[in-house]
Write an enzyme that holds these catalytic residues in place. Structure first.
Site: not given
Ligand code: NAI
Length: 736
Positions: A74, A162, A166, A195, A406
């Protein structure tokens, strides 16, 4: 109805296993073309294998789905997105899911533990999303998911690296939600519990087996569907439960007193109150958050310290995102509009022209001998610049463009519109006004054909809730609406719109779903889609053109309207008109409800003989024509004042080759003054005869009028003394 992803191209990063795999399978099952991206790394980010992604692609294809694999990290976001474009030609959805763990207690976290986690989660999500962003912007559709974690929201022992990454992704998502919303790009964040191989070290085997990834995927699919309007939100989900999170803020407490220093003791003494969540508020935007803080300044400092109000205003400006000093004078990227007679005809139909009226044929049939374009078509090329969301890219105008109305429109034509060609428009922010409840943006747009200026538009756009930044309330640059005279109207035209009027008008280029999509209209608080304000504007203008100008577009000069209330397609418009010289005041009502929809409106026409500069140059010969056209304009603007000062009628004979080529009357005696081509009907107070060339020299200041008189170049009949007063109207014309 089932949610389909047919035609959508979806990238799920890290979808070779775990949650990502589940998402990929679910998207493919509902018709999406899926890019299964996975580096095939171990849980700590080591190793590399194409097997993981390939296996998921095979699974999808075996079920008849569409998928390709991509094995880039990535961190190579461009390559990942390119693989989507290569395989399927577009990118609609990005689910940033790839992830690794390098858990360590904080003291033992190495540079590498820190950097790798930031690189894969935060930087990886940035790289992939940035590569997709412009494609989404162009197609005005995009859905982005960021995967955060409870560890970031609440903290978790051993996951400092982490947690930071995150929650960094949540911050990124919050801002993307704001920058993307005008382009229908929505970005939401999820914190799943499921899990997987990432959780098997922290959960029991039983839990890992029961908290199935398929209990997360349906939420991801909904958030990525075109029907879902959620944007900028955070969700926790697991075991089939989904909940939304938001910030809560205690009422808090001011611990400073007017004209006194603020102390740590005061903070200590109020600590319980600061932390008390009774009656907590839930600020949902930076504006809400900071405005309440800035409000404290005016509470404490308003009448004490010099300059406190200015500080408050400046601070408010920086948070509400409106900063006139930055915004005014900024230009939008120029826009180009290419058109043929088809667009002119479509527009004419859009504003209710019909073959039922034989005189409308000149606007509906390109083969008609007088085929022409309705003057109010002049708003169409200029609005293209705004339709592209150009306003949101202007520094100092960082505001919520979903709350835009407008407000007013001014259009002036400098020559009749062509019926085909290429027009370019240049838009400038002329001013930004603070109306308290909102901000008004004045956008001036000049539209050119080549180098030639064709028309000028001023859009007045009201942004609800964006006021209070301490700016000016009025602007001299604004073209103001004018109230109609008090007497009964001189003419009234009633015309019905059709049920499909908005559906037809939008084809001319105003694609706002408010005018066609019932659910979108409902979000704006309307029972049904409403008619475009500029469509009623077109109706009213053509009513004037027929009533007072014999449907001759070259007689049209300018129009101003204020949009007061919406019109529903199918209602009838009643245009009431008052003639005041060449200005026709108008007011437009919905006949069924009697409510005023166009207020303070007027149309300016060129007089039947007071030819526009266009007609003049076509006749071509005399240079003085342009000067007279300009004099005519000035009389229109300041006529009454001039009548007071001058109080005389001037006749002009302009000669060419010793023959009278044109006669003009400048009447500064009657009414509010006027100019017309031709001799005066009565006896002019003074008549001046001069050649076209000498007239120009006098005007330009290269020939002294007295000398011209004595040398016989300029002849004067009648009250010669009055000719001196001519200076009042001629003196500024040197620049012509
Ligand atoms: P997983 O380990 O099964 O899936 C992650 C995938 O990302 C792996 O297939 C891995 O090969 C891939 N990947 C790693 N680095 C990559 C890179 N540089 N480029 C491309 N792909 C890469 O783990 P799981 O549980 O499915 O996690 C998915 C996401 O959800 C992760 O971002 C994780 O942090 C997050 N998450 C998961 C929770 C859970 O309870 N499972 C809890 C909170 C967050």
């Amino acid at each position: 109805m089932a949610l389909s992803f047919e035609g959508r191209v979806v990238l799920v990063t890290g979808s070779g296993g775990g949650l990502g795999r589940e998402y990929a399978l679910a998207f493919a099952e509902r018709g999406a073309s899926v890019i299964v991206n996975d580096l095939g790394a171990d849980t700590k980010g080591g190793g590399k294998s194409s097997a993981a992604a390939d296996k998921v692609v095979e699974e999808i294809r075996a079920k008849g789905g569409k998928a390709v694999a991509n094995y880039d990290s990535v961190e190579d976001g461009e390559k990942v997105i390119q693989s989507a474009l290569d395989a399927f030609g577009r990118i609609d959805v990005v689910v940033n899911n790839a992830g690794i763990l390098r858990d360590r207690s904080f003291a033992r976290t190495s540079d590498l533990d820190w950097d790798l986690i930031q690189r894969v989660h935060l930087r990886g999500s940035f790289m992939v999303t940035r590569a997709a962003w412009n494609h989404m912007k162009k197609q005005k559709f995009g859905r982005i998911i960021m995967t955060a974690s409870a560890a970031g929201i609440y903290g978790n022992f051993g996951q400092a690296n982490y947690s930071a990454a995150k929650l960094g992704m949540l911050g990124l998502a919050n801002t993307l939600a704001i920058e993307g919303r005008n382009y229908n790009i929505h970005c939401n964040t999820i914190a799943p519990v499921a899990g997987s191989r990432l959780t098997e070290t922290v959960m029991t085997a039983e839990l890992v087996a029961s908290l199935k990834p398929e209990y997360i995927a349906p939420m991801v699919l909904w958030l990525c569907h075109e029907q879902c309007q959620e944007n900028g939100a955070l969700f926790e989900a697991g075991a089939g439960w989904i909940g939304k999170l938001r910030w809560e803020r205690s009422q808090g407490c001011i611990v400073r007193q007017k004209n006194q220093p603020m102390t740590p003791e005061a903070v200590r003494d109020q600590w319980d109150k600061i932390c008390d969540f009774t009656d907590a508020t839930k600020p949902a935007s930076i504006e809400e958050s900071v405005q309440s803080i800035v409000g404290v300044l005016s509470q404490l400092d308003s009448d004490g310290e010099v300059g406190a109000n200015t500080t408050a205003a400046a601070a408010a400006a920086s948070v509400s995102g409106v900063n006139p000093t930055m915004a005014v004078g900024q230009k939008l990227p120029p826009s180009t509009f290419v058109f043929t007679p088809t667009q002119c005809i479509l527009y004419a139909l859009g504003v209710g022209m019909s073959t039922k009226d034989p005189d409308h044929l000149r606007f509906l049939y390109e083969g008609h001998e007088d085929f022409g374009c309705l003057p109010t078509f002049g708003v169409i090329p200029s609005q293209a610049a705004m339709m592209d969301g150009g306003l949101s890219s202007i520094p100092g105008l960082n505001i919520d463009f979903t709350r835009v109305l407008h407000g007013e429109q001014y259009l002036e034509l400098y020559k009749p519109l062509p019926t085909s060609g290429t027009l370019t428009s240049e838009a400038t922010i002329a001013d930004v006004l603070d109306k308290g409840s909102g901000a008004v943006i004045l956008l001036d747009v000049n539209t050119y054909s080549g180098d030639e200026l064709i028309c000028f538009n001023q859009f007045s756009v009201f942004v609800v809730g964006a006021g209070g930044f301490g700016g000016n309330r009025n602007s001299e640059k604004a073209k103001a609406p004018l109230p109609p005279p008090k007497r009964a109207p001189d003419a009234v035209v009633i015309d019905s719109t059709t049920r499909d009027q908005a559906a037809l008008y939008r084809l001319s280029g105003d694609w706002n779903p408010l005018h066609i999509d019932p659910s979108f209209a409902a979000m704006g608080g309307f029972k049904a889609p409403i008619l475009h304000g500029l469509c009623s504007f077109g109706f009213a203008a053509r009513h004037v053109l027929r009533q007072f100008a014999g449907n001759d577009p070259s007689r049209f000069k300018a129009i101003k309207v204020r949009f007061a209330k919406p019109v529903m397609p199918g209602q009838s418009l009643q245009t009431e008109m008052w003639k005041e010289g060449n200005r026709i005041h108008i007011q437009c009502k919905v006949k069924e409800t009697d409510s005023i929809v166009l207020a303070g409106a007027y149309v300016d026409l060129h007089g039947a003989s007071d030819a526009s500069p266009e007609n003049l140059t076509q006749q071509g010969a005399l240079k003085s024509e342009l000067v007279f056209a300009e004099i005519g304009r000035r009389i229109k603007d300041t006529g009454s004042e001039l009548v007071k000062k001058v109080n005389a009628v001037f006749g002009w004979e302009i000669t060419k080759d010793s023959k009278i080529a044109a006669q003009w009357t400048i009447d500064l005696k009657n009414g509010s003054g006027s100019l017309h081509k031709g001799p005066y009907s009565g006896k002019a107070d003074v008549t001046i005869t001069v050649s076209d060339e000498d007239f120009m020299e006098v005007v330009q200041g290269t020939l002294n009028p007295q000398k011209a008189f004595f040398s016989g170049k300029l002849k004067v009949r009648g009250n010669i003394m009055l000719s001196q007063k001519l200076e009042v109207i001629l003196k500024d014309h040197a620049k012509l």
